[in-house]
Write a protein that holds these residues in place. Structure first.
Motif, PDB file in Angstrom:
ATOM      1  N   LYS A   1       0.803  -1.226   0.000  1.00  0.00           N
ATOM      2  CA  LYS A   1       0.000   0.000   0.000  1.00  0.00           C
ATOM      3  C   LYS A   1       0.830   1.267   0.000  1.00  0.00           C
ATOM      4  O   LYS A   1       1.957   1.312   0.490  1.00  0.00           O
TER       5      LYS A   1
ATOM      6  N   THR B   1      -6.737   5.566   4.446  1.00  0.00           N
ATOM      7  CA  THR B   1      -6.682   4.169   4.911  1.00  0.00           C
ATOM      8  C   THR B   1      -6.345   4.118   6.403  1.00  0.00           C
ATOM      9  O   THR B   1      -6.714   3.178   7.104  1.00  0.00           O
TER      10      THR B   1
ATOM     11  N   ASN C   1      -5.650  -1.433   7.783  1.00  0.00           N
ATOM     12  CA  ASN C   1      -4.647  -2.468   8.064  1.00  0.00           C
ATOM     13  C   ASN C   1      -5.121  -3.429   9.159  1.00  0.00           C
ATOM     14  O   ASN C   1      -4.957  -4.646   9.056  1.00  0.00           O
TER      15      ASN C   1
ATOM     16  N   ASP D   1      -2.208  -9.399   5.226  1.00  0.00           N
ATOM     17  CA  ASP D   1      -1.179  -8.439   5.619  1.00  0.00           C
ATOM     18  C   ASP D   1      -1.147  -7.285   4.640  1.00  0.00           C
ATOM     19  O   ASP D   1      -0.969  -7.492   3.442  1.00  0.00           O
ATOM     20  N   ALA D   2      -1.309  -6.077   5.142  1.00  0.00           N
ATOM     21  CA  ALA D   2      -1.159  -4.884   4.301  1.00  0.00           C
ATOM     22  C   ALA D   2       0.196  -4.269   4.632  1.00  0.00           C
ATOM     23  O   ALA D   2       0.403  -3.792   5.749  1.00  0.00           O
TER      24      ALA D   2
ATOM     25  N   GLU E   1       2.941  -1.534   4.560  1.00  0.00           N
ATOM     26  CA  GLU E   1       3.219  -0.117   4.303  1.00  0.00           C
ATOM     27  C   GLU E   1       4.531  -0.032   3.530  1.00  0.00           C
ATOM     28  O   GLU E   1       5.504  -0.706   3.880  1.00  0.00           O
TER      29      GLU E   1
ATOM     30  N   GLN F   1       4.883   1.148  11.208  1.00  0.00           N
ATOM     31  CA  GLN F   1       4.283  -0.191  11.224  1.00  0.00           C
ATOM     32  C   GLN F   1       5.179  -1.194  11.951  1.00  0.00           C
ATOM     33  O   GLN F   1       4.718  -1.943  12.801  1.00  0.00           O
TER      34      GLN F   1
END
Lengths: 214, 542
Positions: free
Chosen positions: B151, B157, B163, B172-173, B175, B184
């Motif tokens: 992302k 967001t 997330n 899993d997003a 960063e 994060q």
């Protein structure tokens, strides 16, 4: 009602009770610079701004383009070119035994192939001297967005006559084809996320090399 | 019943009632979210009120040092880049008018945007709130059968807590912006909207990378370049194999359907270009009517945000382009309180915000307390007007009602704002709304104080007595002439700030002396306010 209708109704309702003023937009900001596009002061300004971004710039004439491209690529082993790039520029990219890979919208190189390629050579659409910005709009001599992103060195050819002093002048040209995928580059890639110290080169190409053609 | 001045604590001791109503998911175990706590459920309202948050963050001297250094640097850079623009004010005027005109035509522009995106092969979704937006994102990811996404840094967001939502469902997003990566990996919260890790220094970042980044190089140096290169190596593999990317957008262009992302590192381009599917979540206010308008914001945004002439990379795209970039594009248009904000005839100007962060970098309150004290993903002056409006938080039980008080009203934020949002004016307007909304019930110490002072100030005799009594303050203040610790109810004020000692002579005393001496002070050339000035005036006349 669906979300779309709900949101539109809420926004209409918000404006109905107390309409937002609709002012005439006064565009009193600078539309054009004092100097003509591609004129000496504009090019000098462009070079100064690019060098401030740690880009390497060489000025040449039409006959010198190929040699500058080849010079910029010295020491590198492979290069990707968009299929619409001028043949003599492709030839220059392949000098000294370098591998040249062609890429097009119809025949994409894979991400892996791009990652294994050292450099890319492209043309450009337009540039802005005020902010040292070079703009690509994905046409066949500039290629897909990915090819100017993954390799570590980007050699870009910029015609002096395409260098405009102001942002509005460049936007006017881009607005002729506003739906093309467009990339503005005032690079190379950089970050200032750690203590606001500028570090050149994070994810995009770490080297930006510009050929300005008079 | 709580106010910025901290009165509720005292009042709660008296009444025995809790200062603020405990709501599940609203208040944590701490007064303020601290590193190591689970990420709050609601990112617009993390927990405690601003004064409580500030009490915690003010004690973090390392954070304050990091932040002070960073904001000073960024302010100086911005000023230098603004000074070289002779048409800066004209650009600000145009930007302000463009945004006003956008808001006045928002319904039709949204429909136009939708049509243009669809015409270029994109898919448009509408989301009333965070939950709905997350559900749409999750359903697309389920269809794509992915468990990982990359992302682009995006405030929206953060706002919808995407997330966390995805993590709970096994996705899993990652960063990819360096600062967001630091946040994060550090299980931290962002503290600035442009430079989310502004509260961290290089030594802390090195420590985070060594601890949390599985492929961190050995013997990592605490050097910005070395750290940035470690992030490059860490993320490259993720970029190359990602099937889906998620972004926000700095600006949507209604008349062409173009979206944009302004960034520096190239991580944005990686996400926008390499995956097969791109999902962009965008607040409905992030719009301009015409392509021409990008010339205004492309000049204002980078100089205001990071003090650069131009950010290294800016991407524009419309729907999908066959053979170039993602071949599936989803645009999610998010309301989440924005239409509510638009209904407020004064406060809605907050929606004109282009999220440059310039107001934070000049704010003396932000500089001292840091972003975490605001207990919302939108900190600083813009957060102080945006958060309470998005949440409709005017009630004294709602911690966000304290945010409009998180300001000295010095006006620096309004001067710095590239779209000329009248932040100080809106702060005052919201304070008024909060006061009006909470009339009645048990009066707070502040209410009582105000009532008493208006009585005293409205009566000459009483005021004279009060002035005489105030002289005692000089004794309380002591040598440094500051009054810092006094009993309730004045402690409501002195808990947070010092009171300067009252002057040795009051104006009335001075005036009486002047008149006794036979001067005609009403005709004095300069009306002196201080005894020192009076001497100077005397000299002149002699």
């Amino acid at each position: 009602m669906g979300a779309r209708e709900d949101i539109l109704a809420a926004v209409r309702g918000a404006l109905k009770d107390s309409p937002y003023p609709t002012p005439e937009v006064e565009r009193n900001y600078r539309m054009e610079g004092t100097d003509a596009p591609g004129s000496e002061p504009v090019i000098a300004d462009m070079i100064e701004k690019l060098e401030d971004y740690n880009a390497v710039v060489v000025r040449t004439n039409e006959a010198g383009i190929e040699d500058v491209i080849a010079d910029f690529l010295k020491g590198l082993n492979s290069v990707v070119v968009p299929h619409g790039l001028k043949d003599s520029w492709k030839e220059a990219a392949g000098r000294d035994g370098r591998t040249v890979r062609e890429d097009s919208r119809e025949a994409n190189l894979t991400h892996k192939e791009l990652d294994e390629t050292d450099a890319v050579v492209t043309a450009s659409r337009v540039a802005i001297s005020l902010s040292g910005t070079i703009i690509l709009d994905g046409e066949p001599d500039q290629g897909r967005r990915a090819i100017t992103l993954v390799p570590d060195t980007h050699v870009v050819v910029l015609r002096a006559s395409d260098v405009y002093p102001t942002v509005p002048q460049a936007v006017r040209i881009l607005s002729e084809n506003p739906t093309r995928p467009t990339t503005w580059i005032a690079g190379p890639s950089a970050t200032a996320d750690i203590e606001l110290v500028r570090v050149a080169g994070v994810h995009g190409p770490r080297n930006l090399r510009v050929v300005i053609v008079d | 019943m709580s106010t910025f001045l901290g009165i509720p604590k005292v009042l709660s001791k008296i009444t025995g009632a809790p200062a603020t109503k405990a709501e599940p998911g609203v208040r944590g175990t701490h007064h303020q979210w601290v590193n190591g706590d689970p990420i709050p459920e609601n990112t617009l309202r993390w927990g405690a009120s601003f004064p409580e948050g500030a009490e915690v963050t003010l004690k973090n001297t390392q954070m304050r040092k990091n932040l002070g250094y960073a904001t000073t640097t960024i302010r100086n850079k911005r000023n230098a880049r603004v000074e070289e623009m002779p048409d800066w004010q004209d650009l600000r005027n145009a930007a302000s008018q463009i945004k006003s005109s956008t808001m006045s035509r928002l319904p039709e522009l949204l429909v136009q945007m939708e049509e243009n995106v669809k015409a270029h092969g994109g898919i448009v979704h509408w989301a009333r709130d965070a939950k709905e937006a997350n559900e749409i994102i999750y359903s697309i990811l389920q269809e794509k059968q992915v468990t990982e996404v990359v992302k682009v840094k995006s405030m929206v967001t953060q706002e919808i807590n995407m997330n966390e939502y995805l993590a709970e469902r096994g996705i899993d997003a990652f960063e990819t912006d360096l600062a967001e990566l630091i946040v994060q990996l550090g299980k931290d919260m962002p503290s600035h909207i442009v430079v989310p890790a502004i509260h961290r220094n290089r030594a802390e970042i090195k420590e985070i990378f060594e601890r949390e980044m599985e492929d961190a190089p050995e013997h990592l140096e605490a050097d910005p370049r070395a750290l940035a290169m470690a992030a490059r190596a860490h993320l490259r593999a993720k970029f190359l194999k990602a099937k889906v990317a998620i972004s926000g957008s700095n600006m949507m262009v209604a008349d062409t359907g173009a979206l944009s992302v302004y960034e520096s590192e190239g991580n944005g381009r990686m996400c926008l270009t390499l995956p097969e599917t791109l999902i962009s979540v965008v607040g409905i206010e992030k719009m301009v009517p015409s392509y021409e308008d990008i010339e205004v914001f492309s000049q204002l945004l980078p100089r205001s945000a990071t003090g650069e002439r131009m950010n290294p990379y800016t991407s524009f795209w419309t729907g999908v382009t066959p053979g170039d970039g993602p071949q599936e594009f989803h645009l999610i248009l998010l309301d989440n309180g924005r239409s509510k904000t638009l209904a407020n005839a004064v406060g809605r100007e907050a929606l004109n915000c282009i999220r440059c962060g310039a107001c934070m970098n000049v704010c003396p309150v932000y500089e001292h307390v840091g972003g975490h004290a605001y207990n919302s993903v939108y900190p600083g002056p813009i957060g102080a007007i945006l958060t309470p409006q998005l949440l409709d938080g005017r009630d004294h039980h709602d911690p966000v009602h304290t945010l409009p008080y998180a300001s000295t009203l010095c006006g620096a934020c309004g001067d710095a704002c590239p779209v000329k949002i009248d932040i100080p004016g809106i702060l005052v307007h919201l304070r008024h709304e909060i006061t009006e909304r909470n009339r009645g019930g048990i009066p707070s110490g502040w209410d009582i104080g105000m009532k008493v002072s208006s009585k005293v100030m409205g009566n000459g005799k009483l005021w004279g007595t009060a002035e005489k009594a105030a002289k005692l303050g000089r004794i309380v203040a002591g040598k440094d002439e500051r009054i810092s610790n006094v009993p309730w109810p004045v402690s409501a004020w002195t808990r947070n700030k010092d009171i300067p000692a009252p002057p040795a002579r009051s104006f009335r005393d001075w005036l009486a002396d002047e008149e006794k001496a036979g001067h005609e002070p009403t005709k004095a050339k300069a009306t002196p306010a201080k005894p020192a000035g009076a001497h100077a005036a005397k000299k002149e006349e002699n």
